[in-house]
Scaffold this active site. Structure first.
Site, PDB file in Angstrom:
ATOM      1  N   GLY A   1      59.936  19.389  44.440  1.00  0.00           N
ATOM      2  CA  GLY A   1      59.235  18.840  45.510  1.00  0.00           C
ATOM      3  C   GLY A   1      59.764  17.551  45.923  1.00  0.00           C
ATOM      4  O   GLY A   1      60.572  17.371  46.799  1.00  0.00           O
ATOM      5  N   GLY A   2      59.184  16.500  45.579  1.00  0.00           N
ATOM      6  CA  GLY A   2      59.426  15.141  45.816  1.00  0.00           C
ATOM      7  C   GLY A   2      60.952  14.791  46.030  1.00  0.00           C
ATOM      8  O   GLY A   2      61.325  14.210  47.217  1.00  0.00           O
TER       9      GLY A   2
ATOM     10  N   GLU B   1      49.252  23.712  43.797  1.00  0.00           N
ATOM     11  CA  GLU B   1      48.461  22.895  44.795  1.00  0.00           C
ATOM     12  C   GLU B   1      47.687  23.922  45.645  1.00  0.00           C
ATOM     13  O   GLU B   1      46.653  23.863  45.871  1.00  0.00           O
ATOM     14  CB  GLU B   1      49.409  21.974  45.756  1.00  0.00           C
ATOM     15  CG  GLU B   1      49.846  20.946  45.070  1.00  0.00           C
ATOM     16  CD  GLU B   1      51.157  20.480  45.538  1.00  0.00           C
ATOM     17  OE1 GLU B   1      51.587  20.621  46.583  1.00  0.00           O
ATOM     18  OE2 GLU B   1      51.817  19.807  44.823  1.00  0.00           O
TER      19      GLU B   1
ATOM     20  N   GLU C   1      55.905  25.947  36.394  1.00  0.00           N
ATOM     21  CA  GLU C   1      55.882  24.582  36.905  1.00  0.00           C
ATOM     22  C   GLU C   1      54.579  24.067  36.028  1.00  0.00           C
ATOM     23  O   GLU C   1      53.506  24.189  36.550  1.00  0.00           O
ATOM     24  CB  GLU C   1      55.527  24.439  38.359  1.00  0.00           C
ATOM     25  CG  GLU C   1      56.798  24.825  39.177  1.00  0.00           C
ATOM     26  CD  GLU C   1      56.704  24.342  40.629  1.00  0.00           C
ATOM     27  OE1 GLU C   1      57.597  23.569  40.727  1.00  0.00           O
ATOM     28  OE2 GLU C   1      55.612  24.649  41.192  1.00  0.00           O
TER      29      GLU C   1
ATOM     30  N   SER D   1      59.055  17.293  38.746  1.00  0.00           N
ATOM     31  CA  SER D   1      59.564  16.079  38.537  1.00  0.00           C
ATOM     32  C   SER D   1      61.216  16.233  38.262  1.00  0.00           C
ATOM     33  O   SER D   1      61.523  15.535  37.562  1.00  0.00           O
ATOM     34  CB  SER D   1      58.778  15.216  37.753  1.00  0.00           C
ATOM     35  OG  SER D   1      57.586  14.796  38.026  1.00  0.00           O
TER      36      SER D   1
ATOM     37  N   HIS E   1      51.563  28.441  44.114  1.00  0.00           N
ATOM     38  CA  HIS E   1      51.736  27.151  43.644  1.00  0.00           C
ATOM     39  C   HIS E   1      50.677  26.230  43.004  1.00  0.00           C
ATOM     40  O   HIS E   1      49.660  26.661  43.710  1.00  0.00           O
ATOM     41  CB  HIS E   1      52.283  26.497  44.930  1.00  0.00           C
ATOM     42  CG  HIS E   1      53.102  25.130  44.630  1.00  0.00           C
ATOM     43  ND1 HIS E   1      52.125  23.837  44.522  1.00  0.00           N
ATOM     44  CD2 HIS E   1      54.301  24.668  44.376  1.00  0.00           C
ATOM     45  CE1 HIS E   1      53.023  22.878  44.156  1.00  0.00           C
ATOM     46  NE2 HIS E   1      54.179  23.316  44.145  1.00  0.00           N
TER      47      HIS E   1
ATOM     48  N   GLY F   1      54.778  15.933  40.476  1.00  0.00           N
ATOM     49  CA  GLY F   1      54.778  14.962  41.222  1.00  0.00           C
ATOM     50  C   GLY F   1      54.220  13.884  40.425  1.00  0.00           C
ATOM     51  O   GLY F   1      53.625  12.823  40.817  1.00  0.00           O
TER      52      GLY F   1
ATOM     53  N   ASN G   1      60.918  22.637  47.773  1.00  0.00           N
ATOM     54  CA  ASN G   1      59.473  22.817  48.411  1.00  0.00           C
ATOM     55  C   ASN G   1      59.213  21.421  48.967  1.00  0.00           C
ATOM     56  O   ASN G   1      58.753  20.362  48.387  1.00  0.00           O
ATOM     57  CB  ASN G   1      58.634  22.935  47.230  1.00  0.00           C
ATOM     58  CG  ASN G   1      56.958  22.969  47.783  1.00  0.00           C
ATOM     59  OD1 ASN G   1      57.054  23.100  48.943  1.00  0.00           O
ATOM     60  ND2 ASN G   1      56.051  22.834  46.794  1.00  0.00           N
ATOM     61  N   TRP G   2      59.034  21.703  50.401  1.00  0.00           N
ATOM     62  CA  TRP G   2      59.095  20.366  51.434  1.00  0.00           C
ATOM     63  C   TRP G   2      57.667  20.234  51.557  1.00  0.00           C
ATOM     64  O   TRP G   2      57.028  18.997  52.156  1.00  0.00           O
ATOM     65  CB  TRP G   2      59.492  20.497  52.594  1.00  0.00           C
ATOM     66  CG  TRP G   2      60.951  20.403  52.495  1.00  0.00           C
ATOM     67  CD1 TRP G   2      61.923  20.045  51.583  1.00  0.00           C
ATOM     68  CD2 TRP G   2      61.896  20.507  53.686  1.00  0.00           C
ATOM     69  NE1 TRP G   2      63.189  19.903  51.837  1.00  0.00           N
ATOM     70  CE2 TRP G   2      63.264  20.094  53.188  1.00  0.00           C
ATOM     71  CE3 TRP G   2      61.855  20.979  55.028  1.00  0.00           C
ATOM     72  CZ2 TRP G   2      64.627  20.247  53.953  1.00  0.00           C
ATOM     73  CZ3 TRP G   2      63.023  21.077  55.871  1.00  0.00           C
ATOM     74  CH2 TRP G   2      64.342  20.591  55.181  1.00  0.00           C
ATOM     75  N   LYS G   3      56.628  20.742  50.812  1.00  0.00           N
ATOM     76  CA  LYS G   3      55.102  20.738  51.144  1.00  0.00           C
ATOM     77  C   LYS G   3      54.683  20.160  52.514  1.00  0.00           C
ATOM     78  O   LYS G   3      55.337  20.726  53.455  1.00  0.00           O
ATOM     79  CB  LYS G   3      54.702  19.727  49.982  1.00  0.00           C
ATOM     80  CG  LYS G   3      55.083  19.858  48.745  1.00  0.00           C
ATOM     81  CD  LYS G   3      54.436  19.017  47.539  1.00  0.00           C
ATOM     82  CE  LYS G   3      55.106  19.172  46.390  1.00  0.00           C
ATOM     83  NZ  LYS G   3      54.565  18.888  45.269  1.00  0.00           N
TER      84      LYS G   3
HETATM   85  C1  PEP Z   1      56.492  21.320  43.256  1.00  0.00           C
HETATM   86  O1  PEP Z   1      56.114  20.849  44.243  1.00  0.00           O
HETATM   87  O2  PEP Z   1      56.719  22.315  43.152  1.00  0.00           O
HETATM   88  C2  PEP Z   1      57.363  20.311  42.566  1.00  0.00           C
HETATM   89  C3  PEP Z   1      57.885  20.675  41.431  1.00  0.00           C
HETATM   90  O3  PEP Z   1      56.934  18.929  42.775  1.00  0.00           O
HETATM   91  P1  PEP Z   1      57.873  17.591  42.040  1.00  0.00           P
HETATM   92  O4  PEP Z   1      59.235  18.013  42.058  1.00  0.00           O
HETATM   93  O5  PEP Z   1      57.673  16.687  43.164  1.00  0.00           O
HETATM   94  O6  PEP Z   1      57.128  17.385  40.848  1.00  0.00           O
END
Ligand code: PEP
Length: 250
Positions: A232-233, A98, A167, A211, A96, A173, A9-11
């Protein structure tokens, strides 16, 4: 046997040019493996560039980070399921954290998005998970069960097309990862929910997100209840993402 899914997930990162540069590096380094799929959720403006680059690559798919449930109309800033399909995407994230917590998306809206995607024959990747306050209040399972309500009323064949990502909001994050055992407890409950709604346990696909990094991915996907990861990150760096997507491959 179900395949592991490694989803990026590149956000709100990597515009069209940066996305192409990323994909060129990734596609050169990544060695496909029959036991897994790699999914990309780029920003909407980058979706077509990414989809064009993976058109002939088996096991690599792209989709949108969000869709609107209406087919078209006066919805400034939104994206329809047909637009995602036309851009080469064949799935989308829904719910998600966010979207839920920053943009105030409700369970009802999440449910409408799931239905719109299914109607357009795209795969929904439904995200569920509790906040730290809900976890500390012992509400994790009830919150996740309420969020799974977005799938209620769907028949078992349709449900089997959906992928769910657990999640925990407190792990996204933040650098805090649920232990494989903590995640497994929620995964067991989600899988049981699917079974109770007519999906064979082996067909339910439940990913973990929060994470995930090259250093912890192997431990997570070794847990039999975890069918893959949503990242994500660490999906923004081609070297880290290649290491994650190739976890366990020699
Ligand atoms: C996400 O945005 O779905 C996520 C899991 O982010 P991160 O890996 O940065 O925690």
């Amino acid at each position: 046997m179900r395949k592991l899914i490694f989803a990026a997930n590149w956000k709100m990162h990597l515009g069209p040019e940066a996305a192409v540069q990323f994909m060129q590096v990734f596609l050169q380094r990544f060695k496909s493996s029959a036991d897994r799929e790699v999914w990309f959720f780029p920003a909407a403006v980058s979706l077509k560039s990414v989809a064009d680059l993976i058109r002939d690559r088996a096991g690599i798919r792209a989709g949108a980070q969000n869709v609107h449930w209406e087919k078209k109309g006066a919805f400034t800033g939104e994206l329809s399921v047909d637009m995602v399909h036309e851009a080469g995407g064949n799935m989308a994230l829904v719910g998600h954290s966010e979207r839920r917590h920053v943009f105030g998306e409700t369970d009802e809206e999440t449910a409408k998005k799931v239905r719109a995607l299914l109607e357009g024959r795209l795969t929904p990747l439904l995200c569920v998970g509790e906040t730290i306050e809900q976890r500390e209040a012992g509400e994790t399972l009830s919150v996740v069960e309420r969020q799974l309500g977005a799938l209620s009323g769907l028949d078992s064949a349709t449900l089997a097309r959906i992928v769910i990502a657990y999640e925990p909001v407190w792990a996204i994050g933040t650098g805090k990862t649920a232990t494989p055992a903590d995640a497994a407890e929620v995964h067991v409950m989600i899988r049981q929910w699917c079974v109770d709604h007519g999906v064979a346990a082996g067909n339910a696909r439940v990913l973990y997100g929060g994470s995930v990094k090259p250093g912890n991915v192997q431990e997570l996907v070794s847990e039999p209840e975890i069918d893959g990861v949503l990242v994500g990150g660490a999906s923004l760096d081609p070297a880290d993402w290649t290491a994650i997507a190739q976890a366990g491959v020699d």
